[in-house]
Design an enzyme around this catalytic site. Structure first.
Site, PDB file in Angstrom:
ATOM      1  N   ILE A 157     165.980  77.088 -38.513  1.00 31.15           N
ATOM      2  CA  ILE A 157     167.308  76.820 -39.152  1.00 31.15           C
ATOM      3  C   ILE A 157     167.802  77.471 -40.142  1.00 31.15           C
ATOM      4  O   ILE A 157     168.492  78.311 -40.595  1.00 31.15           O
ATOM      5  CB  ILE A 157     167.202  74.695 -39.210  1.00 31.15           C
ATOM      6  N   ASP A 176     161.678  78.279 -50.498  1.00 31.87           N
ATOM      7  CA  ASP A 176     160.835  77.443 -49.604  1.00 31.87           C
ATOM      8  C   ASP A 176     159.229  77.993 -50.345  1.00 31.87           C
ATOM      9  O   ASP A 176     159.024  79.080 -50.924  1.00 31.87           O
ATOM     10  CB  ASP A 176     161.063  78.533 -48.537  1.00 31.87           C
ATOM     11  N   CYS A 207     164.456  72.271 -44.824  1.00 31.14           N
ATOM     12  CA  CYS A 207     163.222  72.184 -44.719  1.00 31.14           C
ATOM     13  C   CYS A 207     163.092  70.651 -44.261  1.00 31.14           C
ATOM     14  O   CYS A 207     163.779  69.202 -44.168  1.00 31.14           O
ATOM     15  CB  CYS A 207     162.625  72.233 -46.013  1.00 31.14           C
ATOM     16  N   PRO A 208     161.234  69.979 -43.919  1.00 26.98           N
ATOM     17  CA  PRO A 208     161.709  69.039 -42.871  1.00 26.98           C
ATOM     18  C   PRO A 208     161.148  68.457 -44.229  1.00 26.98           C
ATOM     19  O   PRO A 208     160.950  67.999 -45.120  1.00 26.98           O
ATOM     20  CB  PRO A 208     159.394  69.365 -42.639  1.00 26.98           C
ATOM     21  N   THR A 234     171.416  68.843 -42.923  1.00 29.06           N
ATOM     22  CA  THR A 234     171.405  68.704 -41.955  1.00 29.06           C
ATOM     23  C   THR A 234     170.108  68.508 -41.099  1.00 29.06           C
ATOM     24  O   THR A 234     169.711  69.428 -39.811  1.00 29.06           O
ATOM     25  CB  THR A 234     172.233  69.685 -41.203  1.00 29.06           C
ATOM     26  N   SER A 235     169.184  68.045 -42.226  1.00 28.49           N
ATOM     27  CA  SER A 235     167.825  68.336 -41.668  1.00 28.49           C
ATOM     28  C   SER A 235     167.374  67.130 -41.360  1.00 28.49           C
ATOM     29  O   SER A 235     167.425  66.357 -40.817  1.00 28.49           O
ATOM     30  CB  SER A 235     167.244  69.016 -42.830  1.00 28.49           C
ATOM     31  N   ARG A 236     167.230  65.989 -42.799  1.00 30.05           N
ATOM     32  CA  ARG A 236     166.607  64.421 -42.586  1.00 30.05           C
ATOM     33  C   ARG A 236     167.368  63.816 -43.570  1.00 30.05           C
ATOM     34  O   ARG A 236     166.891  64.452 -44.683  1.00 30.05           O
ATOM     35  CB  ARG A 236     165.144  64.366 -42.786  1.00 30.05           C
ATOM     36  N   ASP A 260     174.656  65.446 -41.914  1.00 30.80           N
ATOM     37  CA  ASP A 260     174.200  65.009 -40.619  1.00 30.80           C
ATOM     38  C   ASP A 260     173.890  63.509 -40.512  1.00 30.80           C
ATOM     39  O   ASP A 260     173.668  63.422 -38.433  1.00 30.80           O
ATOM     40  CB  ASP A 260     174.153  66.359 -39.794  1.00 30.80           C
ATOM     41  N   GLU A 265     169.954  55.903 -40.740  1.00 32.25           N
ATOM     42  CA  GLU A 265     170.688  56.087 -39.946  1.00 32.25           C
ATOM     43  C   GLU A 265     170.442  54.865 -38.377  1.00 32.25           C
ATOM     44  O   GLU A 265     170.811  55.561 -37.207  1.00 32.25           O
ATOM     45  CB  GLU A 265     170.287  57.538 -39.243  1.00 32.25           C
ATOM     46  N   HIS A 297     174.914  62.772 -36.684  1.00 34.19           N
ATOM     47  CA  HIS A 297     173.460  63.380 -36.076  1.00 34.19           C
ATOM     48  C   HIS A 297     173.303  63.894 -34.769  1.00 34.19           C
ATOM     49  O   HIS A 297     172.703  64.113 -33.892  1.00 34.19           O
ATOM     50  CB  HIS A 297     172.307  62.072 -35.580  1.00 34.19           C
TER      51      HIS A 297
HETATM   52  N1  LIG Z   1     170.547  67.800 -37.288  1.00 33.92           N
HETATM   53  C1  LIG Z   1     169.509  68.215 -36.419  1.00 33.92           C
HETATM   54  O1  LIG Z   1     170.482  67.099 -34.982  1.00 33.92           O
HETATM   55  C2  LIG Z   1     168.561  68.481 -36.377  1.00 33.92           C
HETATM   56  C3  LIG Z   1     167.761  69.533 -35.613  1.00 33.92           C
HETATM   57  C4  LIG Z   1     166.941  70.423 -35.711  1.00 33.92           C
HETATM   58  C5  LIG Z   1     165.682  69.867 -36.344  1.00 33.92           C
HETATM   59  N2  LIG Z   1     166.711  69.169 -37.872  1.00 33.92           N
HETATM   60  C6  LIG Z   1     165.310  68.747 -39.255  1.00 33.92           C
HETATM   61  O2  LIG Z   1     165.851  70.838 -39.152  1.00 33.92           O
HETATM   62  C7  LIG Z   1     164.444  70.408 -40.145  1.00 33.92           C
HETATM   63  C8  LIG Z   1     164.350  72.521 -40.537  1.00 33.92           C
HETATM   64  O3  LIG Z   1     164.538  73.132 -38.898  1.00 33.92           O
HETATM   65  P1  LIG Z   1     162.808  74.401 -38.509  1.00 33.92           P
HETATM   66  O4  LIG Z   1     163.459  74.169 -37.149  1.00 33.92           O
HETATM   67  O5  LIG Z   1     163.986  74.811 -39.454  1.00 33.92           O
HETATM   68  O6  LIG Z   1     162.230  73.914 -38.946  1.00 33.92           O
HETATM   69  P2  LIG Z   1     160.677  74.707 -39.598  1.00 33.92           P
HETATM   70  O7  LIG Z   1     159.636  74.170 -39.266  1.00 33.92           O
HETATM   71  O8  LIG Z   1     161.032  76.435 -38.119  1.00 33.92           O
HETATM   72  O9  LIG Z   1     160.761  75.433 -41.519  1.00 33.92           O
HETATM   73  C9  LIG Z   1     161.003  74.622 -41.840  1.00 33.92           C
HETATM   74  C10 LIG Z   1     160.849  74.809 -43.482  1.00 33.92           C
HETATM   75  O10 LIG Z   1     160.686  74.267 -44.500  1.00 33.92           O
HETATM   76  C11 LIG Z   1     159.830  74.522 -45.010  1.00 33.92           C
HETATM   77  N3  LIG Z   1     159.947  74.335 -46.269  1.00 33.92           N
HETATM   78  C12 LIG Z   1     158.756  72.855 -46.383  1.00 33.92           C
HETATM   79  N4  LIG Z   1     158.499  72.369 -47.436  1.00 33.92           N
HETATM   80  C13 LIG Z   1     159.449  72.425 -47.721  1.00 33.92           C
HETATM   81  C14 LIG Z   1     159.999  72.593 -49.630  1.00 33.92           C
HETATM   82  N5  LIG Z   1     159.079  70.771 -50.391  1.00 33.92           N
HETATM   83  N6  LIG Z   1     160.954  73.005 -49.893  1.00 33.92           N
HETATM   84  C15 LIG Z   1     161.726  73.872 -49.651  1.00 33.92           C
HETATM   85  N7  LIG Z   1     161.321  74.310 -48.193  1.00 33.92           N
HETATM   86  C16 LIG Z   1     160.172  73.300 -47.821  1.00 33.92           C
HETATM   87  C17 LIG Z   1     158.326  75.398 -44.388  1.00 33.92           C
HETATM   88  O11 LIG Z   1     158.178  75.774 -45.445  1.00 33.92           O
HETATM   89  C18 LIG Z   1     159.762  75.881 -43.230  1.00 33.92           C
HETATM   90  O12 LIG Z   1     159.685  77.525 -43.545  1.00 33.92           O
HETATM   91  C19 LIG Z   1     163.142  69.900 -39.223  1.00 33.92           C
HETATM   92  O13 LIG Z   1     161.814  69.541 -40.041  1.00 33.92           O
HETATM   93  C20 LIG Z   1     164.224  68.495 -38.673  1.00 33.92           C
HETATM   94  O14 LIG Z   1     164.028  67.345 -39.813  1.00 33.92           O
HETATM   95  C21 LIG Z   1     168.072  68.122 -37.393  1.00 33.92           C
END
Ligand SMILES: NC(=O)c1ccc[n+]([C@@H]2O[C@H](COP(=O)([O-])OP(=O)(O)OC[C@H]3O[C@@H](n4cnc5c(N)ncnc54)[C@H](O)[C@@H]3O)[C@@H](O)[C@H]2O)c1
Length: 336
Positions: A157, A176, A207-208, A234-236, A260, A265, A297
Site C-alpha cells: 500500500i 521502513d 505499516c502494520p 489508513t493503516s491501524r 480511516d 473502532e 475503515h
Molecule cells: N484501512 C483499510 O481498509 C486497510 C486495508 C488493508 C490494509 N490496511 C493496513 O495497511 C497495512 C499495510 O498493508 P500492506 O498491504 O502495505 O502491508 P505490507 O506487509 O505489504 O507492508 C507493510 C510494510 O510496513 C513495514 N514496516 C513494518 N514495521 C515498520 C515500522 N516500524 N516502520 C515502518 N515500516 C514498517 C514492513 O517492512 C512492510 O514493508 C496493513 O498492515 C493493514 O494494517 C488497512
C-alpha cells in the site's frame, strides 16, 4: 468445508457467495452477523473453518474454543492480523491464513482522497454550498506540488500511495526497516523515522500494527513533526496515541488529521449507531475539529477489493481442505 463467517454484512455475503458459486460451491458458508469474541466463538461449533474480519478478536480463549470444537483454520478476510494471538494459534494447532494483497490501490487511493478532502476542505465546502453559503473564508488550501510526503511503511500500500503522490509532483521520503529497491528507482529516499517526521508536510502511515509499532505516533513523535503537519492514518488505529493527537490538534501542532482507522473502532465502526449516544469521549472530541476527517475503515471498500478478498479467502480454504495448508498462511515466524 463448513465455514462460520463472522461479522457478516450484506456485501460480504454477496461477494463470498458469488466466489463460492464461481468455484463450484465447494463450501457451506454460514453467515453470522455477530462479531467474533469470547462470547460468540461457540457459534462456530460444527464448522471446520472460521472466516473473520478486522475487528473480530481471535485471542487465546477464542482459539482454545475453536480447537475444542474442531475448527482447524482461521481464514482472515484482511491483510492485517494484529487481532490474532498467533502464538496461541500455533500452540493449539489452528492454522491462520490471510489475504496479503487484494487491492493496495484501493487503500492508497482512499488515502489520497483524505489528503485532498482535508487540504481543500471538501466536506465543509459541500455543506456550505448546500446551505447557500458560497463564501471561501476558511477553505484555503495549499498546492500539493512541491510538498514533502513521508510514507511510513513502503509495503504494497505504501508504495502504491507513494507512486500517486509522485504524480502530484511531491517529494517522497520513506521509512521502513525493510527497504524496497523499487523506491530508489522512483527517486524515493529512505530516512530514519525522526528525519521523516521532521522533514514532511504530510505523513501517512502504512505499516502494520504490532507491539513494536503500537503508538508509533505519540506525543514525542508529534513534537518532532513540522508545525501544522498533515497526519493520515489508513493503516491501524493502534499506531496512533489518540489523546496525544487531540492535544496536538488543540495546540495547532497538527494542522490536519485524516483517520480511516481508530484504536477503539471495534465498538463503533461498521455499524449504524446513529440512534445511539456516543460514549467514546475521545472520538467525540475528534469530531469537533473542522480540520479532522474521519471515515469508518472504508479504505479497502471497492468492488475490486471485495472480489479479490472473497476469491483469495475461498482459495485459502480450498487449499487447506485439499492439502492441509492454506495458500497464504501467516508465518509463525511473525510471532513477536
Ligand atoms: N484501512 C483499510 O481498509 C486497510 C486495508 C488493508 C490494509 N490496511 C493496513 O495497511 C497495512 C499495510 O498493508 P500492506 O498491504 O502495505 O502491508 P505490507 O506487509 O505489504 O507492508 C507493510 C510494510 O510496513 C513495514 N514496516 C513494518 N514495521 C515498520 C515500522 N516500524 N516502520 C515502518 N515500516 C514498517 C514492513 O517492512 C512492510 O514493508 C496493513 O498492515 C493493514 O494494517 C488497512
Amino acid at each position: 468445508m463448513q465455514i462460520a463467517v463472522f461479522s457478516t454484512k450484506p456485501y460480504d455475503q454477496s461477494f463470498l457467495t458469488a466466489a463460492n458459486v464461481a468455484a463450484g460451491s465447494p463450501h457451506a458458508l454460514h453467515f453470522l452477523e455477530a462479531r467474533l469474541t469470547a462470547d460468540t466463538a461457540v457459534l462456530a461449533e460444527g464448522a471446520q473453518a472460521v472466516c473473520a474480519f478486522v475487528n473480530d478478536r481471535a485471542d487465546a480463549g477464542v482459539l482454545a474454543q475453536f480447537a475444542r470444537s474442531g475448527v482447524r483454520l482461521l481464514a482472515l478476510r484482511s491483510a492485517g492480523f494484529n487481532n490474532v494471538d498467533l502464538a496461541a494459534a500455533r500452540r493449539l494447532g489452528v492454522t491462520v491464513a490471510r489475504v496479503p494483497a487484494y487491492s493496495p490501490r484501493a487503500v492508497a487511493e482512499h488515502t489520497v482522497a483524505m489528503i485532498l478532502g482535508l487540504n481543500r476542505h471538501i466536506p465543509r465546502a459541500h455543506a456550505r454550498v448546500r446551505d447557500g453559503n458560497f463564501a471561501l473564508d476558511g477553505l484555503l488550501g495549499f498546492d500539493l506540488h512541491g510538498r514533502t510526503v513521508g510514507v511510513v511503511g513502503t509495503g504494497r500500500i505504501g508504495i502504491a500511495f507513494a507512486r500517486i503522490m509522485l504524480g502530484f509532483g511531491c517529494k517522497v521520503l520513506a521509512h521502513d526497516p525493510v527497504q524496497d529497491p523499487a523506491c530508489a528507482g522512483l527517486g524515493i529516499g529512505y530516512v530514519p523515522l525522526d528525519a521523516l517526521l521532521a522533514g514532511s508536510d504530510i505523513i501517512s502511515l502504512h505499516c502494520p500494527l504490532s507491539p513494536a509499532t503500537h503508538h508509533l505516533i505519540d506525543a514525542a513523535a508529534i513534537a518532532r513533526m513540522r508545525p501544522g503537519v498533515m497526519l493520515i492514518n489508513t493503516s491501524r488505529g493502534g499506531l496512533v496515541d489518540t489523546p496525544a493527537v487531540v492535544e496536538a490538534l488543540k495546540a495547532g501542532a497538527i494542522g490536519h488529521l485524516g483517520l480511516d482507522v481508530y484504536e477503539e473502532e471495534a465498538d463503533l465502526f461498521f455499524e449504524d449507531l446513529s440512534d445511539h449516544l456516543l460514549q467514546d469521549d475521545v472520538f467525540a472530541r475528534l469530531l469537533t475539529f473542522p480540520n479532522v476527517l474521519i471515515t469508518g475503515h472504508q479504505a479497502f471498500f471497492t468492488a475490486e477489493a471485495l472480489t479479490a478478498i472473497a476469491e483469495t479467502t475461498l482459495a485459502n480454504i480450498s487449499a487447506f481442505a485439499a492439502t492441509g495448508q492454506a495458500l497464504h498462511e501467516v508465518s509463525t515466524e511473525r510471532v513477536v
